[in-house]
Design an enzyme around this catalytic site. Structure first.
Site, PDB file in Angstrom:
ATOM      1  N   ASN A 136      14.868   4.490  15.865  1.00 31.45           N
ATOM      2  CA  ASN A 136      14.940   5.958  16.657  1.00 31.45           C
ATOM      3  C   ASN A 136      14.718   6.003  17.868  1.00 31.45           C
ATOM      4  O   ASN A 136      14.849   5.426  19.412  1.00 31.45           O
ATOM      5  CB  ASN A 136      13.062   6.802  16.511  1.00 31.45           C
ATOM      6  CG  ASN A 136      12.527   7.295  16.882  1.00 31.45           C
ATOM      7  OD1 ASN A 136      13.307   8.702  17.440  1.00 31.45           O
ATOM      8  ND2 ASN A 136      11.066   8.329  16.968  1.00 31.45           N
ATOM      9  N   HIS A 194      14.671  15.081  13.016  1.00 31.19           N
ATOM     10  CA  HIS A 194      14.249  13.745  13.355  1.00 31.19           C
ATOM     11  C   HIS A 194      14.440  12.583  13.191  1.00 31.19           C
ATOM     12  O   HIS A 194      13.552  12.505  12.213  1.00 31.19           O
ATOM     13  CB  HIS A 194      13.458  14.064  14.436  1.00 31.19           C
ATOM     14  CG  HIS A 194      12.866  12.963  15.197  1.00 31.19           C
ATOM     15  ND1 HIS A 194      14.062  12.132  16.211  1.00 31.19           N
ATOM     16  CD2 HIS A 194      11.740  12.573  16.316  1.00 31.19           C
ATOM     17  CE1 HIS A 194      12.997  11.122  17.041  1.00 31.19           C
ATOM     18  NE2 HIS A 194      12.196  11.132  16.736  1.00 31.19           N
ATOM     19  N   CYS A 249      10.353  13.513  21.429  1.00 28.49           N
ATOM     20  CA  CYS A 249      11.264  13.444  20.250  1.00 28.49           C
ATOM     21  C   CYS A 249      12.624  14.780  19.866  1.00 28.49           C
ATOM     22  O   CYS A 249      13.094  14.475  18.744  1.00 28.49           O
ATOM     23  CB  CYS A 249      11.137  13.105  19.012  1.00 28.49           C
ATOM     24  SG  CYS A 249      10.387  11.387  19.167  1.00 28.49           S
TER      25      CYS A 249
HETATM   26  N1  ACO Z   1       5.704  -5.669  11.641  1.00 29.28           N
HETATM   27  C1  ACO Z   1       4.522  -6.353  10.795  1.00 29.28           C
HETATM   28  N2  ACO Z   1       3.642  -5.663  11.175  1.00 29.28           N
HETATM   29  C2  ACO Z   1       3.249  -4.773  11.841  1.00 29.28           C
HETATM   30  C3  ACO Z   1       4.197  -3.865  12.606  1.00 29.28           C
HETATM   31  C4  ACO Z   1       5.493  -5.134  12.654  1.00 29.28           C
HETATM   32  N3  ACO Z   1       6.615  -4.124  13.492  1.00 29.28           N
HETATM   33  N4  ACO Z   1       3.912  -2.695  13.232  1.00 29.28           N
HETATM   34  C5  ACO Z   1       2.340  -2.866  12.848  1.00 29.28           C
HETATM   35  N5  ACO Z   1       1.637  -4.172  11.373  1.00 29.28           N
HETATM   36  C6  ACO Z   1       0.917  -3.960  10.594  1.00 29.28           C
HETATM   37  C7  ACO Z   1      -0.401  -3.293  11.799  1.00 29.28           C
HETATM   38  O1  ACO Z   1      -0.927  -4.454  12.852  1.00 29.28           O
HETATM   39  C8  ACO Z   1      -1.485  -3.481  10.557  1.00 29.28           C
HETATM   40  O2  ACO Z   1      -2.092  -4.822  10.186  1.00 29.28           O
HETATM   41  P1  ACO Z   1      -3.694  -4.168   9.988  1.00 29.28           P
HETATM   42  O3  ACO Z   1      -3.470  -3.833   8.496  1.00 29.28           O
HETATM   43  O4  ACO Z   1      -3.651  -6.093   9.762  1.00 29.28           O
HETATM   44  O5  ACO Z   1      -4.089  -3.784  11.215  1.00 29.28           O
HETATM   45  C9  ACO Z   1      -0.583  -3.042   9.371  1.00 29.28           C
HETATM   46  O6  ACO Z   1       1.372  -3.159  10.223  1.00 29.28           O
HETATM   47  C10 ACO Z   1      -0.636  -1.320   8.616  1.00 29.28           C
HETATM   48  O7  ACO Z   1      -0.041  -1.143   9.940  1.00 29.28           O
HETATM   49  P2  ACO Z   1      -0.015   1.247   9.953  1.00 29.28           P
HETATM   50  O8  ACO Z   1       0.224   1.507  10.926  1.00 29.28           O
HETATM   51  O9  ACO Z   1      -1.190   1.673   8.979  1.00 29.28           O
HETATM   52  O10 ACO Z   1       1.076   0.934   8.857  1.00 29.28           O
HETATM   53  P3  ACO Z   1       2.152   2.018   8.907  1.00 29.28           P
HETATM   54  O11 ACO Z   1       2.431   2.180   7.634  1.00 29.28           O
HETATM   55  O12 ACO Z   1       1.695   3.352   9.103  1.00 29.28           O
HETATM   56  O13 ACO Z   1       3.622   2.240   9.386  1.00 29.28           O
HETATM   57  C11 ACO Z   1       4.734   3.102  11.617  1.00 29.28           C
HETATM   58  C12 ACO Z   1       3.256   2.139  11.111  1.00 29.28           C
HETATM   59  C13 ACO Z   1       6.572   2.892  11.080  1.00 29.28           C
HETATM   60  C14 ACO Z   1       4.496   3.019  13.325  1.00 29.28           C
HETATM   61  C15 ACO Z   1       4.458   4.615  11.354  1.00 29.28           C
HETATM   62  O14 ACO Z   1       3.033   4.907  11.274  1.00 29.28           O
HETATM   63  C16 ACO Z   1       4.762   5.674  11.809  1.00 29.28           C
HETATM   64  O15 ACO Z   1       6.522   5.780  11.507  1.00 29.28           O
HETATM   65  N6  ACO Z   1       3.876   6.611  12.287  1.00 29.28           N
HETATM   66  C17 ACO Z   1       5.448   7.339  13.443  1.00 29.28           C
HETATM   67  C18 ACO Z   1       5.954   6.830  14.606  1.00 29.28           C
HETATM   68  C19 ACO Z   1       6.956   8.429  14.369  1.00 29.28           C
HETATM   69  O16 ACO Z   1       6.834   9.967  14.173  1.00 29.28           O
HETATM   70  N7  ACO Z   1       7.068   8.941  16.242  1.00 29.28           N
HETATM   71  C20 ACO Z   1       7.192   9.949  16.484  1.00 29.28           C
HETATM   72  C21 ACO Z   1       8.472  10.231  17.201  1.00 29.28           C
HETATM   73  S1  ACO Z   1       8.007   8.632  18.387  1.00 29.28           S
HETATM   74  C22 ACO Z   1       8.458   9.624  20.107  1.00 29.28           C
HETATM   75  O17 ACO Z   1       8.318  11.563  20.480  1.00 29.28           O
HETATM   76  C23 ACO Z   1       8.696   8.926  21.540  1.00 29.28           C
END
Ligand code: ACO
Length: 333
Positions: free
Chosen positions: A288, A258, A116
């Site tokens: 993204n 980003h 990214c």
């Molecule tokens: N729909 C419903 N539930 C979901 C989904 C979904 N799509 N995805 C995950 N969940 C569930 C999980 O399984 C978890 O359930 P559990 O508590 O029973 O285990 C629950 O939701 C909470 O998951 P978290 O991981 O705690 O959710 P969080 O609030 O952290 O959000 C997210 C997840 C959106 C992925 C966030 O952490 C994020 O945006 N992270 C950064 C992503 C990023 O910046 N990537 C970098 C760039 S990518 C690159 O470089 C190629």
């Protein structure tokens, strides 16, 4: 003898494939909901390529629009740097594929892998070639077809990504111009590699029935860890580059972060004390798009007549690696 000039972005364009996948469409693929995706990420829809459409195809669409706008011929291009984690193939490079398809016969180029942060790192690289006086026309392409490396059965990742391309033209500014790229800061920390990666298909785990059965050819992410580091480092590198240049966030006309998660963007905005109208966001409609988020935002903001000549634009990124960085740009057109 080469003369040192400041490099400037003198044109930007973007292209998104036509197919739209809404959150309701994602509900049909995995156990998710529109409400979860919107509140956790800010994403409402994303674009997807059609079968046979690769990164170079998206890039050629954006480049064709850019050259037309700039009244330039493909043979005027001397350098093509392609930031991508989804090249058409392992080799030849996507830069070679684009050069051939565009008939940019006077250009050389290469691909750059920084996830990214790809566009920020590629911009910093192209800046060296222009400001040294070596070249006068360089294309910096940020393109990713994330749908090619996403597991559409993994709700943790499949809802987050989209496909798209943005491209910037870099040219030298006249001597003593105050416009152009003012500064860059680029960082990596390999300790973050374990939180976001695609293990299969490289020299460590070459493609085999074993890597296929273990689902190693798709993105794996520990979202919480990535989130935590992204929030901290994207704000910190932004503050760092402002301080280095004796500027404050009040001097910034536009901030283009980003686009990984709206909550990450809002957290950076708060830390930098920026107003809503200073921040450019397109995650809602495009998700993204990895290397493409920043240049597509730039291009859309120019089209919307937000960013204009003389504006001070701060861009900042964070991605797999970990990689992160920022650039300060005095907009030149
Ligand atoms: N729909 C419903 N539930 C979901 C989904 C979904 N799509 N995805 C995950 N969940 C569930 C999980 O399984 C978890 O359930 P559990 O508590 O029973 O285990 C629950 O939701 C909470 O998951 P978290 O991981 O705690 O959710 P969080 O609030 O952290 O959000 C997210 C997840 C959106 C992925 C966030 O952490 C994020 O945006 N992270 C950064 C992503 C990023 O910046 N990537 C970098 C760039 S990518 C690159 O470089 C190629």
């Amino acid at each position: 003898m080469s003369v040192i000039h400041r490099a400037a972005i003198t044109g930007v364009e973007h292209y998104f494939p036509e197919k739209i996948l809404s959150n309701a469409d994602m509900e049909k693929l995995v156990d998710t909901s529109d409400e979860w995706i919107r509140t956790r990420t800010g994403i409402e829809k994303r674009r997807r390529v059609s079968p046979g459409q690769a990164s170079s195809d998206l890039a050629c669409k954006a480049i064709t629009k850019l050259l037309k706008k700039k009244k330039m011929a493909a043979k005027d291009i001397e350098l093509i740097i392609v930031a991508t984690v989804t090249p058409d193939m392992m080799f030849p490079s996507t830069a070679c594929r684009i050069q051939e398809k565009m008939a940019a016969t006077h250009a050389w180029g290469f691909d750059l892998s920084a996830a990214c942060s790809g566009f920020v790192f590629a911009l910093a690289t192209a800046d060296q070639f222009i400001s040294s006086g070596r070249y006068k026309n360089a294309l910096v392409v940020g393109v990713d077809v994330m749908s090619s490396i996403i597991d559409d059965h993994d709700r943790n990742t499949c809802v987050l990504f989209g496909d798209g391309c943005g491209v910037a033209l870099l040219q030298p500014e006249p001597e003593a111009s105050s416009l152009g790229i003012l500064d860059h800061l680029c960082h990596i920390d390999g300790k973050g590699g374990e939180f976001l990666y695609m293990p299969g298909g490289g020299s460590l785990y070459g493609t085999s029935s074993d890597t296929l059965s273990k689902n190693m050819h798709v993105v794996h992410q520990e979202g919480k860890q990535v989130f935590k580091h992204a929030v901290t480092e994207m704000a910190r590198v932004s503050e760092e580059i402002l301080e280095k240049n004796n500027l404050s966030s009040e001097d910034i006309d536009y901030f283009i972060p980003h686009q990984a998660n709206l909550r990450i963007i809002e957290s950076c905005q708060k830390k930098l004390k920026l107003k809503d109208d200073q921040v450019i966001v397109n995650i809602k409609d495009f998700a993204n798009t990895t290397s493409a988020t920043i240049p597509t935002c730039m291009s859309q903001a120019v089209d919307d007549k937000k960013i204009k000549k003389g504006d001070l634009v701060l861009i900042a990124s964070f991605g797999a690696g970990f990689t992160w960085g920022a650039s300060l740009i005095r907009w030149a057109f």
